[in-house]
Design a protein around this motif. Structure first.
Motif, PDB file in Angstrom:
ATOM      1  N   VAL A 145       0.811  -1.223   0.000  1.00 28.78           N
ATOM      2  CA  VAL A 145       0.000   0.000   0.000  1.00 28.78           C
ATOM      3  C   VAL A 145       0.846   1.276   0.000  1.00 28.78           C
ATOM      4  CG1 VAL A 145      -2.020  -1.079   1.056  1.00 28.78           C
ATOM      5  CG2 VAL A 145      -0.305   0.017   2.525  1.00 28.78           C
ATOM      6  N   SER A 147       3.540   1.737  -1.668  1.00 30.08           N
ATOM      7  CA  SER A 147       3.887   1.955  -3.081  1.00 30.08           C
ATOM      8  C   SER A 147       2.707   2.542  -3.842  1.00 30.08           C
ATOM      9  CB  SER A 147       4.326   0.642  -3.740  1.00 30.08           C
ATOM     10  OG  SER A 147       5.503   0.154  -3.149  1.00 30.08           O
ATOM     11  N   MET A 148       1.517   2.057  -3.535  1.00 32.95           N
ATOM     12  CA  MET A 148       0.307   2.601  -4.160  1.00 32.95           C
ATOM     13  C   MET A 148       0.181   4.087  -3.824  1.00 32.95           C
ATOM     14  SD  MET A 148      -2.453  -0.429  -3.310  1.00 32.95           S
ATOM     15  CE  MET A 148      -3.825   0.322  -4.191  1.00 32.95           C
ATOM     16  N   TYR A 149       0.362   4.402  -2.553  1.00 33.21           N
ATOM     17  CA  TYR A 149       0.254   5.792  -2.101  1.00 33.21           C
ATOM     18  C   TYR A 149       1.316   6.662  -2.765  1.00 33.21           C
ATOM     19  CZ  TYR A 149       0.440   9.804   1.075  1.00 33.21           C
ATOM     20  OH  TYR A 149       0.458  11.063   1.597  1.00 33.21           O
ATOM     21  N   TYR A 150       2.539   6.158  -2.831  1.00 35.61           N
ATOM     22  CA  TYR A 150       3.660   6.903  -3.430  1.00 35.61           C
ATOM     23  C   TYR A 150       3.344   7.284  -4.873  1.00 35.61           C
ATOM     24  CZ  TYR A 150       8.430   7.892  -5.011  1.00 35.61           C
ATOM     25  OH  TYR A 150       9.556   8.482  -5.539  1.00 35.61           O
ATOM     26  N   ARG A 151       2.745   6.353  -5.606  1.00 33.81           N
ATOM     27  CA  ARG A 151       2.424   6.602  -7.022  1.00 33.81           C
ATOM     28  C   ARG A 151       1.373   7.691  -7.202  1.00 33.81           C
ATOM     29  NH1 ARG A 151       4.186   3.105 -11.194  1.00 33.81           N
ATOM     30  NH2 ARG A 151       5.946   1.911 -10.351  1.00 33.81           N
ATOM     31  N   THR A 152       0.576   7.926  -6.181  1.00 31.85           N
ATOM     32  CA  THR A 152      -0.488   8.935  -6.310  1.00 31.85           C
ATOM     33  C   THR A 152      -0.007  10.350  -5.986  1.00 31.85           C
ATOM     34  OG1 THR A 152      -1.245   8.735  -4.001  1.00 31.85           O
ATOM     35  CG2 THR A 152      -2.224   7.238  -5.628  1.00 31.85           C
ATOM     36  N   LEU A 197      -7.240   3.665  -2.133  1.00 33.55           N
ATOM     37  CA  LEU A 197      -6.278   3.900  -3.208  1.00 33.55           C
ATOM     38  C   LEU A 197      -6.541   3.077  -4.469  1.00 33.55           C
ATOM     39  CD1 LEU A 197      -2.948   3.926  -1.146  1.00 33.55           C
ATOM     40  CD2 LEU A 197      -3.985   5.908  -2.249  1.00 33.55           C
ATOM     41  N   LYS A 198      -7.156   1.922  -4.321  1.00 34.25           N
ATOM     42  CA  LYS A 198      -7.169   0.972  -5.439  1.00 34.25           C
ATOM     43  C   LYS A 198      -7.949   1.436  -6.664  1.00 34.25           C
ATOM     44  CE  LYS A 198     -10.813  -2.499  -4.576  1.00 34.25           C
ATOM     45  NZ  LYS A 198     -11.230  -2.831  -5.926  1.00 34.25           N
ATOM     46  N   ALA A 203      -2.364   4.487  -8.760  1.00 34.50           N
ATOM     47  CA  ALA A 203      -2.064   3.431  -7.791  1.00 34.50           C
ATOM     48  C   ALA A 203      -2.138   2.048  -8.413  1.00 34.50           C
ATOM     49  CB  ALA A 203      -3.032   3.515  -6.612  1.00 34.50           C
ATOM     50  N   LYS A 204      -2.962   1.877  -9.443  1.00 32.01           N
ATOM     51  CA  LYS A 204      -3.146   0.564 -10.049  1.00 32.01           C
ATOM     52  C   LYS A 204      -1.880   0.001 -10.654  1.00 32.01           C
ATOM     53  CE  LYS A 204      -8.105   0.804 -11.034  1.00 32.01           C
ATOM     54  NZ  LYS A 204      -9.135   0.802 -12.077  1.00 32.01           N
ATOM     55  N   THR A 206       0.860  -0.403  -9.394  1.00 34.52           N
ATOM     56  CA  THR A 206       1.679  -1.120  -8.429  1.00 34.52           C
ATOM     57  C   THR A 206       1.206  -2.574  -8.241  1.00 34.52           C
ATOM     58  OG1 THR A 206       0.284  -0.361  -6.601  1.00 34.52           O
ATOM     59  CG2 THR A 206       2.229   0.952  -7.138  1.00 34.52           C
TER      60      THR A 206
END
Length: 209
Positions: A145, A147-152, A197-198, A203-204, A206
């Motif tokens: 999660v 990594s998902m947050y970082y991408r956003t 995030l999903k 985020a997707k 990741t």
């Protein structure tokens, strides 16, 4: 291709065929979010003290499908360790043996994708136990999660700092804290981060690790 090759290799090394279900097809839109409390931060030597997990299905956290156990350590836990995880000897009076705990956890996880916060650590330490008891590392795919947050996060450069602390992510996403940090509460809060995030396109990218 390579992923399937290594999964088949893992499956051949499985010592107990009862656990072949770990290699079944991943249930669609279903995940398990988990968190471990441990005696330290070295997955090669430290021990699991508690495991919390919850099932996510579609866009819901299934509070009726939770997993929460204490695991008996091989020795007395140190004062320094207690300060980190806040699990006292009295909390472990009804803890179960590691082998039984791991078997129960695997039945709960099944072939689902595992979601977590710095989940590589949890998977690494659980895999040390599964290697001992069933001959293989945990074969499930995982989603991180942080990594998902970082991408956003929009950054002006690749070098711009992004705060990935758990409480910071919770605050940024406007998710309420569930009181004390323990394995189950952390798993539930992490599942809420994941659901928030999903659906975001950034985020997707990741999925999966």
């Amino acid at each position: 291709m390579f992923k399937n090759f290594f999964r088949n290799l893992q499956k051949k090394k499985l010592l107990n065929k009862e656990f072949e279900y770990l290699f079944d097809e991943e249930p669609k839109n279903e995940y398990v979010c988990l968190d471990c409390e441990t005696t330290g931060l070295n997955p090669k030597k430290d021990e699991i003290l508690s495991i919390g997990a919850v099932i996510i299905k579609e866009n819901k956290v299934l509070m009726s499908k939770t997993f929460n156990i204490y695991v008996k350590p091989s020795d007395n836990i140190s004062t320094q360790s207690i300060l980190i995880h806040r699990i006292r000897p009295i909390d472990l009076e009804n803890a179960i043996d590691p082998e039984e705990a791991i078997y129960e956890l695997l039945k709960f996880i099944g072939s689902r994708v595992i979601v977590g916060y710095y989940i590589k650590f949890d998977i690494a330490i659980i895999s040390r136990y599964t290697k001992k008891y069933i001959g293989i590392k945990l074969p499930n795919s995982s989603i991180e999660v942080s990594s998902m947050y970082y991408r956003t996060k929009k950054r002006r450069s690749d070098y711009e700092f992004v705060d990935l602390k758990f409480d910071t992510i919770m605050k940024e996403l406007d998710i309420p804290l569930l009181g004390k940090h323990d394995a189950l509460n952390d798993a539930i809060m992490t599942s809420m981060i994941f659901l928030k995030l999903k659906g975001l396109p950034a985020a997707k990218s990741t999925f999966y690790t």
